[in-house]
Design an enzyme around this catalytic site. Structure first.
Site, PDB file in Angstrom:
ATOM      1  N   GLN A 272       0.844  -1.201   0.000  1.00  0.00           N
ATOM      2  CA  GLN A 272       0.000   0.000   0.000  1.00  0.00           C
ATOM      3  C   GLN A 272       0.878   1.250   0.000  1.00  0.00           C
ATOM      4  OE1 GLN A 272      -3.278   0.006   2.900  1.00  0.00           O
ATOM      5  NE2 GLN A 272      -3.032  -2.219   3.028  1.00  0.00           N
TER       6      GLN A 272
HETATM    7  N1  LIG Z   1      -7.659 -13.835 -10.646  1.00  0.00           N
HETATM    8  C1  LIG Z   1      -6.580 -13.698  -9.885  1.00  0.00           C
HETATM    9  N2  LIG Z   1      -6.661 -13.062  -8.701  1.00  0.00           N
HETATM   10  C2  LIG Z   1      -5.538 -12.954  -7.958  1.00  0.00           C
HETATM   11  C3  LIG Z   1      -4.288 -13.490  -8.390  1.00  0.00           C
HETATM   12  N3  LIG Z   1      -3.366 -13.227  -7.449  1.00  0.00           N
HETATM   13  C4  LIG Z   1      -3.992 -12.570  -6.466  1.00  0.00           C
HETATM   14  N4  LIG Z   1      -5.292 -12.393  -6.756  1.00  0.00           N
HETATM   15  C5  LIG Z   1      -6.294 -11.701  -5.915  1.00  0.00           C
HETATM   16  O1  LIG Z   1      -5.867 -10.360  -5.730  1.00  0.00           O
HETATM   17  C6  LIG Z   1      -6.172  -9.898  -4.418  1.00  0.00           C
HETATM   18  C7  LIG Z   1      -4.929  -9.336  -3.729  1.00  0.00           C
HETATM   19  O2  LIG Z   1      -4.009 -10.361  -3.486  1.00  0.00           O
HETATM   20  P1  LIG Z   1      -2.875 -10.242  -2.353  1.00  0.00           P
HETATM   21  O3  LIG Z   1      -2.062 -11.499  -2.448  1.00  0.00           O
HETATM   22  O4  LIG Z   1      -3.450  -9.883  -1.051  1.00  0.00           O
HETATM   23  O5  LIG Z   1      -2.026  -9.011  -2.905  1.00  0.00           O
HETATM   24  P2  LIG Z   1      -0.710  -8.354  -2.252  1.00  0.00           P
HETATM   25  O6  LIG Z   1       0.189  -8.006  -3.401  1.00  0.00           O
HETATM   26  O7  LIG Z   1      -0.153  -9.255  -1.222  1.00  0.00           O
HETATM   27  O8  LIG Z   1      -1.279  -7.016  -1.614  1.00  0.00           O
HETATM   28  P3  LIG Z   1      -0.664  -6.152  -0.389  1.00  0.00           P
HETATM   29  O9  LIG Z   1      -0.382  -7.103   0.728  1.00  0.00           O
HETATM   30  O10 LIG Z   1      -1.683  -5.135  -0.045  1.00  0.00           O
HETATM   31  O11 LIG Z   1       0.599  -5.509  -0.909  1.00  0.00           O
HETATM   32  C8  LIG Z   1      -6.783 -11.101  -3.691  1.00  0.00           C
HETATM   33  O12 LIG Z   1      -8.171 -10.958  -3.716  1.00  0.00           O
HETATM   34  C9  LIG Z   1      -6.337 -12.282  -4.517  1.00  0.00           C
HETATM   35  O13 LIG Z   1      -7.244 -13.366  -4.461  1.00  0.00           O
HETATM   36  C10 LIG Z   1      -4.233 -14.167  -9.665  1.00  0.00           C
HETATM   37  O14 LIG Z   1      -3.228 -14.656 -10.144  1.00  0.00           O
HETATM   38  N5  LIG Z   1      -5.419 -14.230 -10.351  1.00  0.00           N
END
Ligand SMILES: Nc1nc2c(ncn2[C@@H]2O[C@H](COP(=O)(O)OP(=O)(O)OP(=O)(O)O)[C@@H](O)[C@H]2O)c(=O)[nH]1
Ligand SMILES: [Mg+2]
Length: 181
Positions: free
Chosen positions: A68
């Site tokens: 974030q």
């Molecule tokens: N369709 C799809 N959705 C995804 C994929 N990877 C992650 N998501 C979705 O994207 C959203 C965010 O995923 P996170 O893994 O929390 O993202 P992050 O990069 O860790 O985010 P921060 O911790 O805020 O930095 C979730 O709802 C996941 O289910 C993917 O490869 N395909």
């Protein structure tokens, strides 16, 4: 000196991998999927998670840090001793591709990340409207990167597509560096 230390650790087959990217790119989901953990109900990362993944005899300590905007100033606390930077891009987030490029560019200018290789995970490639490799390549101006050894891999944290291939590149690249020094 740093190169020697890095080589010593690589010989021990232990690597420090820093996973960064804008919020919601899918970093935490990728880490969990790689370890076959449950990927439902993941909330935004406010601090960081460390996951250790064994791959081809290498122990990869992966630091997954929250992306974030308000948290990005803390990224610098994790730069030290990084062997590989994994930059995760949400391939459906065209609106923030410029933002994504600016953040990545800033990282690549960081002295403490100079020796690190760069894997770009073009995540969410399972979604039909996802940008192509070329779109991301151009949007992030990857071809202008001369300071770091890099590659781009289209993947999906949901289906697991190409996650292993990404790790394979990380390890192969580390082996190559062992040879070079
Ligand atoms: N369709 C799809 N959705 C995804 C994929 N990877 C992650 N998501 C979705 O994207 C959203 C965010 O995923 P996170 O893994 O929390 O993202 P992050 O990069 O860790 O985010 P921060 O911790 O805020 O930095 C979730 O709802 C996941 O289910 C993917 O490869 N395909
Ligand atoms: Mg997260």
């Amino acid at each position: 000196m740093l190169a020697i230390l890095r080589k010593a650790r690589l010989k021990d087959k232990e690597m420090r991998v820093l996973m960064l990217g804008l919020d919601s790119a899918g970093k935490t989901t990728i880490c969990k999927k790689m370890l076959n953990e449950d990927i439902t109900g993941i909330s935004p990362t406010l601090g960081f998670n460390i996951k250790t993944i064994e791959y081809e005899g290498y122990k990869l300590n992966i630091w997954d840090v929250g992306g974030q905007k308000t948290l990005r100033t803390y990224w610098r606390n994790y730069f030290e001793k990084t062997d590989t930077l994994i930059w995760v891009v949400d391939a459906t987030d065209k609106d923030r591709l410029d933002d994504c490029r600016t953040e990545l560019k800033g990282l690549l200018q960081e002295e403490r990340l100079m020796g690190a290789s760069l894997l770009i995970f073009k995540n969410k490639s399972d979604i039909e409207s996802a940008m192509s490799d070329d779109e991301v390549r151009e949007g992030l101006q990857l071809d202008f990167i001369k300071t770091h050894h890099w590659t781009i891999v289209a993947c999906s944290a949901i289906t697991g597509m190409n996650l292993q291939e990404g790790l394979a590149w990380v390890v192969a690249d580390a082996k190559e560096r062992l040879f070079l020094y």
